[in-house]
Design an enzyme around this catalytic site. Structure first.
Site, PDB file in Angstrom:
ATOM      1  N   HIS A   1      -0.534  11.288   5.758  1.00 28.52           N
ATOM      2  CA  HIS A   1      -0.728  12.599   5.118  1.00 28.52           C
ATOM      3  C   HIS A   1      -1.728  12.532   3.963  1.00 28.52           C
ATOM      4  O   HIS A   1      -2.272  13.564   3.557  1.00 28.52           O
ATOM      5  CB  HIS A   1       0.617  13.179   4.658  1.00 28.52           C
ATOM      6  CG  HIS A   1       1.219  12.552   3.436  1.00 28.52           C
ATOM      7  ND1 HIS A   1       2.218  11.601   3.505  1.00 28.52           N
ATOM      8  CD2 HIS A   1       0.975  12.751   2.124  1.00 28.52           C
ATOM      9  CE1 HIS A   1       2.559  11.252   2.282  1.00 28.52           C
ATOM     10  NE2 HIS A   1       1.818  11.932   1.417  1.00 28.52           N
TER      11      HIS A   1
ATOM     12  N   ASP B   1       3.961   8.676   9.877  1.00 20.54           N
ATOM     13  CA  ASP B   1       3.172   8.930   8.670  1.00 20.54           C
ATOM     14  C   ASP B   1       2.577   7.604   8.177  1.00 20.54           C
ATOM     15  O   ASP B   1       3.033   7.010   7.185  1.00 20.54           O
ATOM     16  CB  ASP B   1       4.052   9.565   7.597  1.00 20.54           C
ATOM     17  CG  ASP B   1       3.258  10.127   6.429  1.00 20.54           C
ATOM     18  OD1 ASP B   1       2.019  10.107   6.489  1.00 20.54           O
ATOM     19  OD2 ASP B   1       3.895  10.589   5.450  1.00 20.54           O
TER      20      ASP B   1
ATOM     21  N   GLY C   1       2.041   7.122  -0.044  1.00 19.67           N
ATOM     22  CA  GLY C   1       1.274   6.063   0.604  1.00 19.67           C
ATOM     23  C   GLY C   1       1.531   4.676   0.055  1.00 19.67           C
ATOM     24  O   GLY C   1       1.140   3.679   0.660  1.00 19.67           O
TER      25      GLY C   1
END
Length: 349
Positions: free
Chosen positions: A147, A197, A299
């Site tokens: 993302h 993700d 992340g």
């Protein structure tokens, strides 16, 4: 007014005659500075401006923009600005087999500032769209969340050439910049459910491994993070959900998090599109909240300490607010076979 101050700072940085840092000439109008000289110039100007410019946003924008205009580092450049300024002693050689070894490990409860080079695989990913965390898995590759690089989520499209990786220090202002040649987003990524993700960035050159730059260990599919001695999350993101001034701070923060049972986590998010399943891992204080990753940490790694090393178990993916009771943080599970398979295929390790 702040916009014009920012432009003036950049103008002074790159068009002044014979700038100096600590009394040493580092650039001239007749000679293009090296990566090392340019980074020292940026750091010196940052320290100078900090004495009279109080806006953290302007200072950080200046430093980031200044460093991005520097040429990429060459392999013989010392890994961090800190070592360039304070030491001429060569760092011991680090090999890829030294994964997951912390530089100065402390036990933590709650969120605290990480020690210098304590978590040398944690990096900052800087792009025009959004800043995120990332994790070094080998000399050439960084793993982050899909993302962070998806236009429908970030609101803008980013090219690999626009991205900079900051590594080599727990202080963002002391890190070294590395360029990105390309990145791969898992094609199965679903922005609604948050499945898959995960993304992998490839650098233009190998990292020079050191005490402050090294990969984390990747766990086996059968490894269980709940059996680890402790698990940590780390990043330069918000230190509280109420922070409204900026997403990022200069000093890396770390926090200890308990692993949450998957069924309990599924129950917490049962009324939301963001599904919790075998591709996810949950961590945080389920009942009390209070410790979590937050905006700007996306992340980054969830890492667990086992057998005297840290292992890369999760990628910060999503949550409901930050550190809210009843809603633990949700992470992409790195040792799920489909996730680990994507990472292996993307890094060829």
């Amino acid at each position: 007014m702040s916009f014009w101050v920012f432009l003036l700072m950049l103008f002074v940085a790159f068009f002044s005659q014979d700038p100096t840092v600590n009394g040493q000439m580092i650039a001239s109008s007749a000679q293009k500075p090296t990566a090392e000289q340019c980074q020292r110039q940026c750091q010196g100007l940052y320290n100078f401006y900090k004495s009279f410019i109080k806006s953290a946003e302007i200072l950080e924008r200046f430093l980031g923009s200044c460093l991005q205009l520097c040429p990429p580092p060459t392999p013989d450049i010392t890994t961090t600005l800190l070592s360039i300024i304070t030491s001429t002693t060569a760092r011991p050689t680090i090999s890829a087999s030294d994964c997951g070894i912390s530089g100065s490990r402390d036990r933590v409860v709650g969120g605290v500032q990480a020690g210098e080079c304590e978590l040398p695989w944690v990096v900052e990913i800087v792009s025009p769209c959004v800043n995120c965390g990332g994790t070094i898995v080998d000399r050439r590759h960084i793993v982050t969340a899909a993302h962070c690089l998806t236009p429908s989520v970030t609101g803008c499209r980013v090219n690999a050439s626009d991205i900079t990786i900051r590594a080599g220090s727990s202080s963002l202002s002391m890190t070294t910049a590395y360029r990105v040649s390309n990145f791969t987003i898992d094609p199965r990524y679903n922005a609604e459910t948050k499945d898959f993700d995960v993304a992998v960035l490839t650098l233009t050159q190998d990292l020079t491994l050191s005490q402050c730059v090294r990969p984390i260990c990747v766990p086996l599919q059968s490894d269980d993070p709940a059996k680890a001695e402790e698990c940590l999350v780390a990043g330069w993101g918000k230190t509280s959900e109420q922070s409204v001034d900026r997403f990022h701070i200069n000093e890396l923060q770390k926090a200890k998090l308990p692993i949450v049972d998957l069924s309990a986590c599924q129950n917490s998010y049962r009324n939301y599109k963001m599904t919790v399943n075998q591709y996810k891992l949950c961590a945080g204080n389920l009942t009390a909240g209070g410790v979590d990753s937050c905006q700007g940490d996306s992340g980054g790694p969830l890492m667990c300490y086992q057998n005297n090393r840290y292992f890369f178990y999760g990628i910060v993916s999503f949550g409901l607010g930050c550190a809210q009771p009843g809603y633990p943080g949700v992470y992409t599970r790195v040792n799920n076979p489909e996730i680990s398979g994507f990472i292996k295929n993307s890094t060829q390790v």
